[in-house]
Design an enzyme around this catalytic site. Structure first.
Site, mmCIF file in Angstrom:
data_model
loop_
_atom_site.group_PDB
_atom_site.id
_atom_site.type_symbol
_atom_site.label_atom_id
_atom_site.label_comp_id
_atom_site.label_asym_id
_atom_site.label_seq_id
_atom_site.Cartn_x
_atom_site.Cartn_y
_atom_site.Cartn_z
ATOM 1 N N GLY A 99 19.494 15.083 28.496
ATOM 2 C CA GLY A 99 19.703 15.950 29.649
ATOM 3 C C GLY A 99 18.707 17.093 29.773
ATOM 4 O O GLY A 99 18.853 17.941 30.644
ATOM 5 N N ARG A 334 19.939 2.415 22.532
ATOM 6 C CA ARG A 334 19.155 2.963 21.425
ATOM 7 C C ARG A 334 20.054 2.969 20.209
ATOM 8 O O ARG A 334 21.276 2.855 20.313
ATOM 9 C CB ARG A 334 18.683 4.378 21.748
ATOM 10 N N CYS A 842 9.952 25.821 -7.595
ATOM 11 C CA CYS A 842 11.190 26.591 -7.585
ATOM 12 C C CYS A 842 11.287 27.538 -6.397
ATOM 13 O O CYS A 842 12.192 28.355 -6.331
ATOM 14 C CB CYS A 842 11.375 27.340 -8.895
#
Ligand code: PEP
Ligand code: MG
Length: 882
Positions: A99, A334, A842
Site C-alpha cells: 500500500g 507471493r 564483542c
C-alpha cells in the site's frame, strides 16, 4: 537493456528486475494458471526515471510493441469505443511495500469508451462507476489532487439522493458525478482529464515511478531497512472486474494460516467488489470457506490452484484473486508474510511433510522473529476486564492510552507516553501513527486489512475487526455494550487472541523464554516451543561460530549460560567500579602520592577478587574474557561544573572550600575535551602504576582459589584500546609478571581488543604480543567514521537515514565496506603472524543478525552479545553457515 517484459517472458527469480508482483505474475502465467494478460516495465526503467526526471528514450517504443501484442491477445484495443480494453497500472517493487506506492485502475476509459463498456457489460451503472473510479484515482495519484475533493462530491450526490450508501447511486447519478469530477480536475489543475488512453497510461506509469519517493514510501523503507535506490517495476495488466454483480467478487487467500502457521486454507472474500475494497477494510468480508456455497466451481478451482502454488513454491503463499461472472482470475501471489510464530511452525511442519530439509527450514526463520517470540505476554489471571474479542492480527501484548489519530499517537510518543492507536480502519497515511503506537486496534477489516498487513510486517501488536466497538473519531469515544471509553483511557490488546481489555494488564514471560530458561521442556506440548527447539538445535549443529556473552555479573553470566552461551566474551571491569566503589576509584585517579594510590588500590582489590570469584564460578569450565579497566575518565570523576559552583559558593560566603578546592584543581588538570579519545584503556593502565597489576592479581588469585576447590576456572585477560604493539608488549610484561607471582603454574591467555583503526592495520605486529583478538566494533565504528557513539544517533542520524547515506545505523549493523574492511584486515594480518590466533567480536554488532553473517564470512571464531540476544545469535550463526 530490455525495459518491458511480457508476463510470459519472466519468472519468479527475476524479482530485482520485475519486482515481486511482476516476477510472480510471470511465474503463474508460465504455470498455466489463469492470469489476465499483461506486461511489466522494469525497475531499471524506474531508476533511470528517478535519476534523470524523464522516462528512458526507448521506453515508449517498447510499450507500443507490448500494447500491440496485448491488444492482439485480447481481441480489442485500448479505449476502443464499442468494447474497450482496460488495464491496471500497478507498482511492484522487489521487496513488498504494502500500500505504500500507487496504483491506477480502469485506464482506457473515456467519454466514448464508457458507453462501450456499458453496452458490453450490460451494466451501465458499473461502467460509469468504473469511469468515476478512474478519474478519482488519476486525479489523486497522477494529478496530485486532494482526495477530499472527490469524496465530498460523492457525499453531495448521496445527500441529494437522500441515501448513505454508494450502491444507491444509479448510472445517471454516477454520470453526473463523473461530470463533477471532470470539472474538478479542470478547476484544480487547469487542464482536462486526458481522453487519450495512451496518454492516461503514460502519465500513470510516471506517477507510479514517482511514488517510489513518496513520503510514506520513504518512511516505510527506513522502518523496514529497505534500500532507497531499488525503484519499483510497473505492471500493466488487463482489467478483470469483481464488481460486476453478485456472481463476481474478490478475495485474498493464504495456503496456511499466516498468524498461527496451522495448515488449512485461510482468507477473506467480498462479493461484488474490487480488490482495493478488501485491503482497505471498508466493507466486512466473509471467510473464504463461504465461497464454496457462493460459487462452488470457482472455489474448487481456487483450492486446486492453491495446492499447485504451495507445491511449486514449497512454502506458504498468499494470493489475490478475482471472480468475474463466475470466472476465476489470479491477480497476485507471493511467498506470504507470516508472524514469527507461524514462521517457526511452518518451517518444521514442512520438514515433517517432507517438503524441505532441516537446513532449508533453518534458512526460513530469522533471528528477528525469534527475538519477537521472546517478548512477554499478558498474565491470563490478571486479564479480567475483557471489553471485546476480535481478530488477533499481529501478536504481542500491548497496553497504552487510547488515541484516535496518527498525529495524536506521534505527539504522545514524543512525550514518552504509550498509546494504542484506535481507528475504524487504517490507511497508508497512518504509517507514522502505527510506528509511534504500542499497538493498533481497528473496528473493521480482517487479517488482510491494511492495519493487519502493515502491523505484521513491522512486528507491531494489532487487533482488528472489533465490530462491537463503535469508534467515533470525531467525538473521541469508543462505545461498547453501553460503556463509553474516551481518549486517554488505558486499554490492553492481545494480538494473539484478539482480546481487548480495559486498563493495563500485567505481562508474564513468553513460553519461548521459559524454554530457554529451562523451565519449560520442549516435549511439554507447546507446539511453538517444540519448533523453536528443533530449529535452534539444528543451528547449533551446523554453526561454526561460537556464541559467548557480554556479562559483568554472576547473575547475567548464569542466565546467558542457560540461554546457551559458551563463555564470556567481554566482562567490562569498569562496570564493577561504579556505585559505592566510585570513591575509591576517584581517590586512585586523583592520588598525589604513591601511598595514597596504593591505599586506594588496596581497597579495591578484595572487591575485584569477589567479583571474579562470582563470574568464574558461574561460567565454570568455560572461557571468561576479562577486560582490564577501560573507563573514559569523565565517567568516574565528579562533574567539573558542579565542583566549580560548590567552590565558588563557599568562597562567596567567606567559607573555606577545603577538599573541594583540591579536588577541583585535580579535575581541571585531568579534564578532557574528548574523553572518548583521551586517557582510557591501555593508556590509563600504563599511566597509573599498579592499576592493571591489582586487577590481574584479583583475577589470578580468584582462579587459584577456585582451582584449589576442584573447579575449572578459565579466565582470559584482555587489554583494551591498544593502538600500537609497544603498548601491548609493556602491558603484557606487567601482566605476566603478576601472574607468575600469584600462580606460576597456571596459563592464562593474554589478548587484546582491536578497536582502533591503527590496531587493525598493524594487527600483524600486535599479534606478536597477543594470544587472542576481540574486535571492539563499537569503538572501531566510532573511530573509523569519527562518529561520537554517545551523541550522533540522537542528533543527525535520522537525517542521514532519510538521505539514504546509510540504510541502518552503523552502530547497530556493521558497516561492511568501511569498518568491516578493517575487521578483515585485522583478521588477515593477525593470522599472518599467528595462524591459530583466536578471534572474536564483542561490540554490540555481535548480537545483530546481519553483522553475525558478516563475522562468519570474515572467519571469526565467536561472537559475544548480551544475554538476551544469545538465542538470536545461535540461530543466526547457524543460518550463516548454511
Ligand atoms: C567496543 O568498543 O566495541 C567494546 C566492546 O568496548 P566498549 O563498548 O566497552 O567500549
Ligand atoms: Mg571499546
Amino acid at each position: 537493456p530490455k525495459l518491458v517484459y511480457d508476463f510470459a517472458e519472466g519468472n519468479k527469480d527475476m524479482k530485482q528486475l520485475l519486482g515481486g508482483k511482476g516476477a510472480n505474475l510471470a511465474e503463474m502465467t508460465n504455470l498455466g494458471l489463469p492470469v489476465p494478460p499483461g506486461f511489466t516495465i522494469t525497475a531499471d526503467a524506474c531508476r533511470a526515471y528517478l535519476e534523470s526526471g524523464t522516462v528512458p528514450a526507448d521506453l515508449a517504443d517498447e510499450i507500443d510493441k507490448h500494447v500491440a501484442l496485448l491488444q492482439e491477445k485480447m481481441g480489442k484495443k485500448l479505449g476502443q469505443a464499442d468494447d474497450p480494453l482496460l488495464v491496471s497500472v500497478r507498482s511492484g517493487a522487489a521487496v513488498s511495500m504494502p500500500g505504500m506506492m500507487e496504483t491506477v485502475l480502469n485506464v482506457g476509459l473515456n467519454d466514448d469508451s464508457v458507453n462501450g463498456l456499458a453496452h458490453q457489460s450490460g451494466n451501465p451503472r458499473f461502467a460509469w462507476d468504473a469511469y468515476r473510479r478512474l478519474i478519482q484515482m488519476f486525479g489523486k495519484t497522477v494529478l496530485g489532487m486532494d482526495g477530499d475533493v472527490f469524496e465530498d462530491a460523492i457525499e453531495a450526490a448521496k445527500q441529494a439522493k437522500g441515501t448513505q450508501n454508494d450502491l444507491d447511486l444509479d448510472a445517471d447519478d454516477l454520470k453526473a458525478v463523473v461530470e463533477t469530477f471532470k470539472q474538478a480536475v479542470h478547476e484544480h489543475t487547469g487542464r482536462e482529464f486526458p481522453q487519450d488512453p495512451r496518454t492516461q497510461m503514460d502519465l500513470a506509469i510516471e506517477a507510479v515511478f514517482g511514488s517510489w519517493n513518496s513520503d510514506r514510501a520513504i518512511l516505510y523503507r527506513r522502518q523496514e531497512r529497505i534500500a532507497a535506490d531499488l525503484g519499483t517495476a510497473v505492471n500493466i495488466c488487463s482489467m478483470v472486474f469483481g464488481n460486476l454483480g453478485m456472481d463476481s467478487g474478490t478475495g485474498v487467500a493464504f495456503t496456511r494460516d499466516p498468524s498461527t502457521g496451522h495448515p488449512g486454507v485461510y482468507g477473506d472474500y467480498l462479493q461484488n467488489a474490487q480488490g482495493e475494497d478488501v485491503v482497505a477494510g471498508i466493507r466486512n468480508t466473509v471467510p473464504l470457506a463461504d465461497l464454496e456455497q457462493i460459487d462452488k466451481t470457482s472455489y474448487d478451482e481456487l483450492m486446486a490452484i492453491m495446492a499447485t502454488l504451495e507445491g511449486h513454491y514449497r512454502d506458504l503463499c498468499d494470493i489475490e484473486f478475482t471472480v468475474e461472472r463466475g470466472k476465476l482470475w489470479m491477480l497476485q501471489t507471493r511467498v506470504g508474510k507470516r508472524t514469527a510464530a507461524a514462521a517457526f511452525r511452518i518451517a518444521t511442519s514442512l520438514i515433517d511433510e517432507g517438503v524441505i530439509d532441516a537446513d532449508e527450514a533453518l534458512g526460513r526463520v530469522k533471528g528477528a522473529q525469534l527475538a519477537q517470540l521472546m517478548f512477554p505476554r499478558f498474565d491470563a489471571d490478571a486479564a479480567t476486564d475483557l471489553i471485546t474479542k476480535a481478530i488477533g492480527a499481529s501478536p504481542g501484548a500491548a497496553s497504552g492510552k487510547i488515541v484516535f489519530t496518527s498525529d495524536a499517537a506521534v505527539e504522545a510518543a514524543e512525550r514518552g507516553e504509550k498509546v494504542i492507536l484506535v481507528r475504524r480502519e487504517t490507511n497508508p497515511d497512518d504509517l507514522h501513527g502505527m510506528i509511534a503506537a504500542q499497538g493498533v486496534l481497528t473496528s473493521r477489516g480482517g487479517k488482510t486489512s491494511h492495519a493487519a498487513v502493515v502491523a505484521r510486517g513491522m512486528g507491531k501488536t494489532c487487533v482488528c475487526g472489533a465490530e462491537e466497538l463503535d469508534v467515533n473519531v470525531a467525538q473521541g469515544t469508543i462505545t461498547v455494550h453501553g460503556t463509553v471509553l474516551e481518549a486517554g483511557e488505558v486499554i490492553s490488546i492481545d494480538g494473539t487472541t484478539g482480546e481487548v481489555f480495559r486498563g493495563e494488564v500485567p505481562v508474564v514471560p513468553s513460553p519461548v523464554v521459559q524454554y530457554f530458561e529451562g523451565t519449560l521442556a520442549p516435549e511439554a506440548g507447546d507446539e511453538l516451543v517444540a519448533s523453536v527447539h528443533r530449529l535452534i538445535t539444528h543451528a547449533d549443529e551446523v554453526r561454526r561460530l561460537g556464541v559467548r556473552t557480554n556479562a559483568d555479573t554472576g547473575e547475567d553470566a548464569a542466565r546467558a549460560r542457560r540461554f546457551g552461551a559458551q563463555g564470556i566474551g567481554l566482562c567490562r571491569t569498569e562496570h564493577m567500579f561504579l556505585g559505592e566503589r566510585r570513591e575509591s576509584v576517584e581517590r586512585l585517579i586523583l592520588a598525589d602520592t604513591d601511598e595514597e594510590r596504593d591505599a586506594a588500590l588496596a581497597e579495591l582489590e578484595p572487591l575485584q577478587r569477589a567479583d571474579f570469584l562470582e563470574l568464574l564460578g558461574a561460567m565454570d569450565g568455560l572461557p571468561v574474557t576479562i577486560r582490564l579497566i577501560d573507563p573514559p575518565l569523565h565517567e568516574f570523576l565528579p562533574s567539573m561544573e558542579e565542583l566549580a559552583v560548590k567552590v565558588a559558593v563557599a568562597r562567596e560566603r567567606g567559607e573555606d572550600p577545603g577538599r573541594d578546592a583540591t579536588l577541583l584543581a585535580a579535575v581541571q588538570r585531568l579534564h578532557e575535551q574528548n574523553p572518548m579519545l583521551g586517557l582510557r584503556g591501555v593508556r590509563l593502565g600504563l599511566v597509573i602504576p599498579g592499576l592493571f597489576a591489582m586487577q590481574v592479581r584479583a583475577i589470578a588469585s580468584a582462579a587459584k582459589e577456585l582451582g584449589a576447590k576442584g573447579k575449572d576456572p578459565r579466565p582470559e585477560i584482555m587489554i583494551p584500546l591498544v593502538g600500537a604493539a609497544q603498548e601491548l608488549h609493556i602491558a603484557r610484561d606487567e601482566v605476566e609478571r603478576v601472574l607468575a607471582e600469584v600462580d606460576p603454574g597456571r596459563v592464562i591467555p593474554i589478548g587484546t581488543m582491536i578497536e582502533l583503526p591503527r590496531a587493525a592495520v598493524t594487527a600483524d605486529q600486535i599479534a606478536e604480543a597477543a594470544d587472542f583478538f576481540s574486535f571492539g566494533t563499537n569503538d572501531l565504528t566510532q573511530m573509523t567514521w569519527g562518529f561520537s557513539r554517545d551523541d550522533v544517533e540522537s542528533s543527525f542520524f535520522s537525517k542521514y537515514l532519510e538521505k539514504g547515506i546509510f540504510a541502518v545505523s552503523p552502530f547497530e549493523s556493521i558497516d561492511r565496506e568501511g569498518v568491516g574492511a578493517l575487521v578483515r584486515t585485522g583478521v588477515d594480518r593477525g593470522r599472518a603472524t599467528k595462524p591459530d590466533l583466536k578471534l572474536g567480536v564483542c561490540g554490540e554488532h555481535g548480537g545483530d543478525p546481519d553483522s553475525i553473517h558478516f563475522f562468519h564470512e570474515a572467519g571469526l571464531d565467536y561472537v559475544s552479545c548480551s544475554p538476551f540476544r544469545i538465542p538470536v545469535a545461535r540461530l543466526e550463526a547457524g543460518r550463516a553457515a548454511l
